[in-house]
Structure formats: C-alpha cells, structure tokens
Design an enzyme around this catalytic site. Structure first.
Site, PDB file in Angstrom:
ATOM      1  N   ALA A  11       0.802  -1.140  -0.179  1.00 15.87           N
ATOM      2  CA  ALA A  11       0.105   0.189   0.050  1.00 15.87           C
ATOM      3  C   ALA A  11       0.930   1.068  -0.339  1.00 15.87           C
ATOM      4  O   ALA A  11       2.302   1.421   0.101  1.00 15.87           O
ATOM      5  CB  ALA A  11      -0.859   0.197   1.132  1.00 15.87           C
ATOM      6  N   MET A  13       2.140   3.130   2.486  1.00 17.43           N
ATOM      7  CA  MET A  13       3.610   3.083   2.923  1.00 17.43           C
ATOM      8  C   MET A  13       4.484   2.296   2.171  1.00 17.43           C
ATOM      9  O   MET A  13       5.512   3.064   2.100  1.00 17.43           O
ATOM     10  CB  MET A  13       2.479   3.705   4.425  1.00 17.43           C
ATOM     11  CG  MET A  13       1.986   4.010   4.843  1.00 17.43           C
ATOM     12  SD  MET A  13       3.389   6.107   4.812  1.00 17.43           S
ATOM     13  CE  MET A  13       4.707   6.463   6.180  1.00 17.43           C
ATOM     14  N   ALA A  76      -2.122  -2.828  10.614  1.00 12.81           N
ATOM     15  CA  ALA A  76      -2.198  -2.724  12.139  1.00 12.81           C
ATOM     16  C   ALA A  76      -2.684  -3.761  13.220  1.00 12.81           C
ATOM     17  O   ALA A  76      -3.563  -3.565  12.976  1.00 12.81           O
ATOM     18  CB  ALA A  76      -1.116  -1.746  13.388  1.00 12.81           C
ATOM     19  N   SER A 128       7.348   7.752  10.597  1.00 11.23           N
ATOM     20  CA  SER A 128       6.526   8.932  10.572  1.00 11.23           C
ATOM     21  C   SER A 128       6.760  10.144   9.466  1.00 11.23           C
ATOM     22  O   SER A 128       7.878  10.268   8.793  1.00 11.23           O
ATOM     23  CB  SER A 128       6.618   9.926  12.040  1.00 11.23           C
ATOM     24  OG  SER A 128       5.999  11.161  11.571  1.00 11.23           O
ATOM     25  N   LYS A 183       6.593   6.503  19.106  1.00 12.24           N
ATOM     26  CA  LYS A 183       5.980   7.084  17.309  1.00 12.24           C
ATOM     27  C   LYS A 183       4.320   7.511  17.892  1.00 12.24           C
ATOM     28  O   LYS A 183       4.227   8.112  17.985  1.00 12.24           O
ATOM     29  CB  LYS A 183       6.170   5.532  16.528  1.00 12.24           C
ATOM     30  CG  LYS A 183       4.693   6.047  15.381  1.00 12.24           C
ATOM     31  CD  LYS A 183       5.160   7.597  14.918  1.00 12.24           C
ATOM     32  CE  LYS A 183       4.022   8.085  14.100  1.00 12.24           C
ATOM     33  NZ  LYS A 183       2.906   7.293  12.910  1.00 12.24           N
ATOM     34  N   HIS A 186       4.605  10.436  19.981  1.00 10.96           N
ATOM     35  CA  HIS A 186       5.059  11.452  18.802  1.00 10.96           C
ATOM     36  C   HIS A 186       3.255  11.481  17.947  1.00 10.96           C
ATOM     37  O   HIS A 186       2.966  12.828  17.766  1.00 10.96           O
ATOM     38  CB  HIS A 186       5.598  10.757  17.442  1.00 10.96           C
ATOM     39  CG  HIS A 186       5.825  11.863  16.290  1.00 10.96           C
ATOM     40  ND1 HIS A 186       4.248  11.010  15.499  1.00 10.96           N
ATOM     41  CD2 HIS A 186       5.819  12.829  15.423  1.00 10.96           C
ATOM     42  CE1 HIS A 186       4.479  12.097  14.653  1.00 10.96           C
ATOM     43  NE2 HIS A 186       5.686  12.961  14.351  1.00 10.96           N
ATOM     44  N   ASN A 187       2.449  10.622  17.989  1.00 13.76           N
ATOM     45  CA  ASN A 187       1.544  10.563  17.009  1.00 13.76           C
ATOM     46  C   ASN A 187       0.526  12.333  19.126  1.00 13.76           C
ATOM     47  O   ASN A 187      -0.539  12.506  18.014  1.00 13.76           O
ATOM     48  CB  ASN A 187       0.393   9.407  16.822  1.00 13.76           C
ATOM     49  CG  ASN A 187       1.179   9.292  15.660  1.00 13.76           C
ATOM     50  OD1 ASN A 187       1.990   9.813  15.112  1.00 13.76           O
ATOM     51  ND2 ASN A 187       0.419   7.960  15.291  1.00 13.76           N
ATOM     52  N   GLU A 190       0.910  14.969  18.293  1.00 12.04           N
ATOM     53  CA  GLU A 190       0.486  15.318  17.138  1.00 12.04           C
ATOM     54  C   GLU A 190      -0.958  16.395  17.209  1.00 12.04           C
ATOM     55  O   GLU A 190      -1.274  17.179  17.134  1.00 12.04           O
ATOM     56  CB  GLU A 190       0.640  14.213  15.916  1.00 12.04           C
ATOM     57  CG  GLU A 190       0.386  14.470  14.220  1.00 12.04           C
ATOM     58  CD  GLU A 190      -0.138  13.216  13.478  1.00 12.04           C
ATOM     59  OE1 GLU A 190       0.774  12.912  13.467  1.00 12.04           O
ATOM     60  OE2 GLU A 190      -1.188  13.095  13.139  1.00 12.04           O
ATOM     61  N   TYR A 191      -1.680  15.020  17.897  1.00 13.03           N
ATOM     62  CA  TYR A 191      -3.202  15.333  18.275  1.00 13.03           C
ATOM     63  C   TYR A 191      -3.595  16.798  18.643  1.00 13.03           C
ATOM     64  O   TYR A 191      -3.706  17.476  18.341  1.00 13.03           O
ATOM     65  CB  TYR A 191      -4.082  14.286  18.902  1.00 13.03           C
ATOM     66  CG  TYR A 191      -3.955  12.870  18.132  1.00 13.03           C
ATOM     67  CD1 TYR A 191      -3.638  12.286  17.149  1.00 13.03           C
ATOM     68  CD2 TYR A 191      -5.428  12.410  18.491  1.00 13.03           C
ATOM     69  CE1 TYR A 191      -4.605  11.335  16.828  1.00 13.03           C
ATOM     70  CE2 TYR A 191      -6.114  11.017  17.903  1.00 13.03           C
ATOM     71  CZ  TYR A 191      -4.982   9.926  16.983  1.00 13.03           C
ATOM     72  OH  TYR A 191      -5.398   9.679  16.514  1.00 13.03           O
ATOM     73  N   HIS A 456      -9.049   5.522  53.815  1.00 16.40           N
ATOM     74  CA  HIS A 456      -7.293   5.221  53.444  1.00 16.40           C
ATOM     75  C   HIS A 456      -6.701   5.689  53.136  1.00 16.40           C
ATOM     76  O   HIS A 456      -4.922   6.052  52.646  1.00 16.40           O
ATOM     77  CB  HIS A 456      -8.096   5.602  51.495  1.00 16.40           C
ATOM     78  CG  HIS A 456      -9.147   5.045  50.736  1.00 16.40           C
ATOM     79  ND1 HIS A 456      -9.162   3.151  50.687  1.00 16.40           N
ATOM     80  CD2 HIS A 456     -10.639   5.701  50.625  1.00 16.40           C
ATOM     81  CE1 HIS A 456     -10.120   3.536  50.078  1.00 16.40           C
ATOM     82  NE2 HIS A 456     -11.756   4.437  50.146  1.00 16.40           N
TER      83      HIS A 456
HETATM   84  C1  6PG Z   1       2.264  10.270  10.992  1.00 20.19           C
HETATM   85  C2  6PG Z   1       1.429  10.461  11.198  1.00 20.19           C
HETATM   86  C3  6PG Z   1       0.322   9.090  10.696  1.00 20.19           C
HETATM   87  C4  6PG Z   1      -0.647   8.703  10.820  1.00 20.19           C
HETATM   88  C5  6PG Z   1      -1.710   8.754  11.754  1.00 20.19           C
HETATM   89  C6  6PG Z   1      -3.195   9.346  11.436  1.00 20.19           C
HETATM   90  O1  6PG Z   1       3.065  10.740  11.903  1.00 20.19           O
HETATM   91  O2  6PG Z   1       3.301  10.129   9.627  1.00 20.19           O
HETATM   92  O3  6PG Z   1       0.750  10.235  12.634  1.00 20.19           O
HETATM   93  O4  6PG Z   1       1.182   7.507  11.195  1.00 20.19           O
HETATM   94  O5  6PG Z   1      -1.417  10.057   9.521  1.00 20.19           O
HETATM   95  O6  6PG Z   1      -1.630   8.246  12.228  1.00 20.19           O
HETATM   96  O7  6PG Z   1      -3.808   9.262  12.977  1.00 20.19           O
HETATM   97  P1  6PG Z   1      -4.563   9.415  12.894  1.00 20.19           P
HETATM   98  O8  6PG Z   1      -5.764   8.711  11.936  1.00 20.19           O
HETATM   99  O9  6PG Z   1      -5.679   8.966  14.525  1.00 20.19           O
HETATM  100  O10 6PG Z   1      -5.583  10.977  12.935  1.00 20.19           O
END
Ligand code: 6PG
Length: 481
Positions: A11, A13, A76, A128, A183, A186-187, A190-191, A456
C-alpha cells in the site's frame, strides 16, 4: 543478485518506503499479497532503482541476502501477526522482521519476545511523515534488539530525513516496543498540536473576525516565528483552499467530525496506566470524540442548552493585539503539551526499563515527521549536556518564553471562557501549568475525604514517614494507620 531489503505490503506507505530504499541504491525485493500491487508499482516506478519482483513469501525470502531484512507494511493488529506466522517458518536465525506500521507497542513487545525464542530479531519501527515522508525521507524510530541495529541501522539512516546539521532523523531508541512507544507519543503530540491550532483558528474567527483566507496569512506569518513548523505551514494551505463546488472556503464545507485511527487514544490509555498527566493529548482525543461520536446530541444541545453569555461580549474585536495573544498562547500551550509528552516518555522508560534519551528523540523529530518544528531543535538543545531539566518547562529558555507568553495566555483563555468558545487545550495546559507550580494542591482535601469515607489514610506535612487515619465515625482522634 540478492536484495538487501524486502518489503511486503505495498500500500502507499510500503510502496513509498520501497522506492525510497531503491532510490538510495539498495536492491529491494517486493512482495504483496495480491501481485497486482507489485506489478503496478514496478510499472509506475520500476525505473527508479533495482527491484526484484516476487509472488510468494518463499520467493521473497529466497531473494534476500542474509541476515534477511524484511519490512512488513501491513495494517496494524492481526494482519501483522498473520504475516509473521507465515514468514517465520521460512526464516533462519538472526534474520530480521521489521514492522514499520503504527503497531501498538504492547503487541511489539510480545512479538519481539515470541520471535526471540526462535532466534529471529523482531524490530518495531515508528515511521512518521505520511506518504511524502516515506518517499522523500521520514523520521524513523526503531526499537528491537540492540544487535539488530548493526544490520538494519545504516539502511534506515540512509533513507531517513536529514536534519539541518546533516544528521539522519533515525536512531535506535531501545529494545522491544520502545520505537513504537515513542511513535505513539509522537502521534499523541501530533493530536495536541493540531487541536491547539484548531483552537487558535476558531478564536481568530469568532473573537477577531478573521476569515479563513486572511487567517492563512496570519498562519503564514506565524510560521516565520518560533511557531515555525510543518503543521502551521499546512494550516495556511488548508485555510486558503477554496471549494470548487460552492466557492466557499473549503474549511467551511468539511464536516466538523474528526476521525482517529487509535494512536492518540493509545497514548492516553497508556498515560492513564502510567499515571502520566498528558492533559493536552487527552483533551485532544476527547475533542475529536466529542466532535464525532454523537452528532444528534450535538444538535439537541444547540437547541436546548443556553449559552449563558452576557451583553456586549458577543462583539467581534478587530484587534491585532488579540491575534498576538493567540499566537503566544499557542506557543505556551504547545510547550506544555511537549513537556507532558516528554515526561510521559521518562515515566515509561522507568516502567519498561528503557533508557530513553530525550535529546535524541527530540532530534529525530526535527525533520521528516508530522510534528517537525523549529521548536524541536531548541528542545534537543535543552536536553543535551549533563544538566537535563526534570521538566522541559524548567529549561531556562522556556522559562523565559512562558514568562513572556503568560499574560497573553491567560487573556486568551479568559476570553474563550467568557465568549463560550471551547479551547480545551489552551485551558488545560494553563491549568496544568498553574497546578504544577502551586505550593499546595486541593489534593489534601481529596485525601481527607478518602480517609473519611473509606479509611484510605493520609500522610502529614510534618511527618515524612507516618501514615495516619482519623477516627471519623468515632471520637475523631488521629491514629497511626
Ligand atoms: C505520521 C502520522 C501517521 C498517520 C496518523 C494519523 O506520523 O506520519 O501520525 O502515522 O497519519 O496515524 O492518525 P489519526 O488517523 O489517528 O489522526
């Protein structure tokens, strides 16, 4: 000629990582469950380097030099286990299976343990940078057995993004699930990054009346400041985009229900297990959930729930100072969210026996990944040398930055609250900050109540050792528990 690396799962990636290896001069063996994807890749990009086409996992294994390096790029979860199960009988001692997907780190720990028993190195690798990063240079966070990095590291470092100082954004993190753990965090960050950007966007519009196209310019300007980062840069692109169908800003026709594939949620679940207060990430995950989980409830809330906003506060203020306040609040919130994420890594290191080097981890995030930002260079520097701060916020340059931002940050949160505009990460990071530096927390009352209803126990401020209980339902005298 044998291939140096095999990739199964083509796919986008997997395909782009395979092309990246080939473009760096490696011979890459290609495999996909259905051979159509393999052929499509070869047809479109076969001229980019040396590829070996294989139809079966046996052919893939046979085409590789030893120790074999096989990168698994499937979804995954169960698909990873399925591929491992088929591969293992075909492999020899010291061969390496690399999982480059967003796998849950506990799965990675289990897989490494199981495969080690069979002499196979299993390496969970955080990758990432999205599709483009995979092709042009991702940020790479490999875990797995230390010795696997001898055979694997040089290849990964070759295809990784390079930071400004020329260093690859790839370094061995630590054994077993450490790469996938980093990672995952990291995500999570990212959120939080995206959520605070969203909050800034909403406040700029609702309070300062700045429409998307004009906001794109604001974000573009912010990108030249200490906020400079990939996500700020692409925010400008998204806000500038005009919808071809309606002529409206695209942002106004996108349904306001955020998706998530699970890594942010895992970060928060794991933070709860560790007792790590990653409030910015948690609020970001919940903000996505609130946006999308129960749309009918949101509609009903608009009908039945009052706003409780008084008088003149509804006015839009065209106030450049407010824009600057939002920028500073965004920076301060971002700093706190990174401080929380990095603190979570420290706690996880203690829990799982990983030696997580925060300077190295920050250095890997400087380029290639979604959260790449100028700030990461500064964070890396803060953790270099012997006097690493116990919390990122304690680094002198960040103390100064927060001091500068605080008045703006408080004004923005106050304005958001007054106006009924949700800003959960702006507010929760400020609450975290104020809690962290508060001499006494209301946790004392929590302890008192817990002792009252459940015996407690509590500790006393004047006794470091003892554990106490008050006989609440008796004569209310204190006893040593
Ligand atoms: C990255 C992104 C990648 C992906 C996320 C999106 O580091 O390249 O984080 O791993 O785009 O998993 O995550 P969500 O679909 O949960 O927003």
């Amino acid at each position: 000629q044998k291939a140096q690396i095999g990739v199964t799962g083509l796919a986008v990636m997997g395909a782009n990582l395979a092309r990246n290896f080939a473009r760096h001069g490696y011979t890459v063996a290609l495999h996909n469950r259905s051979v159509g994807k393999t052929d499509a890749l070869l047809e479109a990009h076969g001229s980019e380097g040396n590829f070996i086409r294989t139809e079966t996992l046996q052919e893939l294994v046979d085409s590789l030099e030893t120790p074999r390096r096989i990168l698994v790029m499937v979804k995954a979860g169960a698909p990873v286990d399925a591929v491992i199960e088929q591969l293992v009988p075909l492999l020899e001692k010291d061969d390496i299976i690399i999982d480059g997907g967003n796998s849950y780190f506990q799965d990675t720990r289990r897989r490494e343990r199981e495969l080690a028993a069979q002499g196979i190195d299993f390496v969970g690798v955080g990758v990432s940078g999205g599709e483009e990063g995979a092709l042009l240079g991702p940020s790479i966070m490999p875990g797995g057995p230390a010795k696997s990095y001898d055979a694997l590291g040089p290849l990964l470092e070759d295809i990784a993004a390079k930071a400004e100082d020329g260093k690859p954004c790839c370094a061995w993190i630590d054994t077993d699930g450490a790469g996938h753990f980093v990672k995952m965090v990291h995500n999570g960050i990212e959120y939080a990054d995206m959520q605070v950007i969203g909050e800034a966007h909403e406040l700029l519009r609702a309070v300062a009346g700045i429409e998307p196209a004009e906001q794109a310019e604001v974000f573009e300007q912010w990108n030249t400041t200490e906020l400079g980062s990939y996500l700020i840069e692409i925010t400008a692109h998204v806000l500038r985009q005009v919808d071809a169908r309606t002529g409206e800003p695209l942002i106004d026709v996108i349904v306001d229900a955020a998706g998530q594939k699970g890594t942010g949620r895992w970060t928060v679940q794991e933070a709860l297990e560790l007792g790590s207060p990653v409030t910015a990430i948690a609020e970001s995950v919940f903000a996505r959930a609130l946006s999308s989980a129960e749309p009918e409830m949101r509609l009903e809330a608009q009908r039945v729930l009052p706003a409780g906003i008084g008088g003149t506060t509804e006015d839009v203020v065209h106030d450049p100072e407010f824009v600057e306040d939002v920028r500073k609040a965004l920076y301060a919130s971002k700093l706190v969210s990174y401080a929380q994420g990095l603190d979570m890594l420290t706690m996880a290191g203690a829990e799982y026996g990983w030696d997580l080097d925060l300077a190295t981890i920050a250095s890997l995030w400087r380029e290639g990944c979604i959260i790449r930002a100028q700030l990461l260079e500064v964070i890396m520097e803060a953790y270099q040398g012997d006097a690493a701060p116990a919390n990122l916020l304690f680094a002198p340059q960040f103390v100064a930055a927060i001091e500068d931002a605080l008045p703006s940050w408080r004004r923005v949160v106050a304005r958001a609250v007054e106006r009924g505009i949700p800003a959960p990460v702006f507010a929760s990071t400020l609450n975290y900050y104020d809690s962290l530096r508060r001499p006494r927390l209301n946790a004392a009352l929590t302890q008192g109540l817990r002792d009252y209803f459940g015996a407690h126990t509590y500790r006393r401020t004047d006794d470091a050792e003892g554990v106490y209980h008050t006989l609440w339902s008796g004569d209310r005298s204190e006893v040593i528990a």
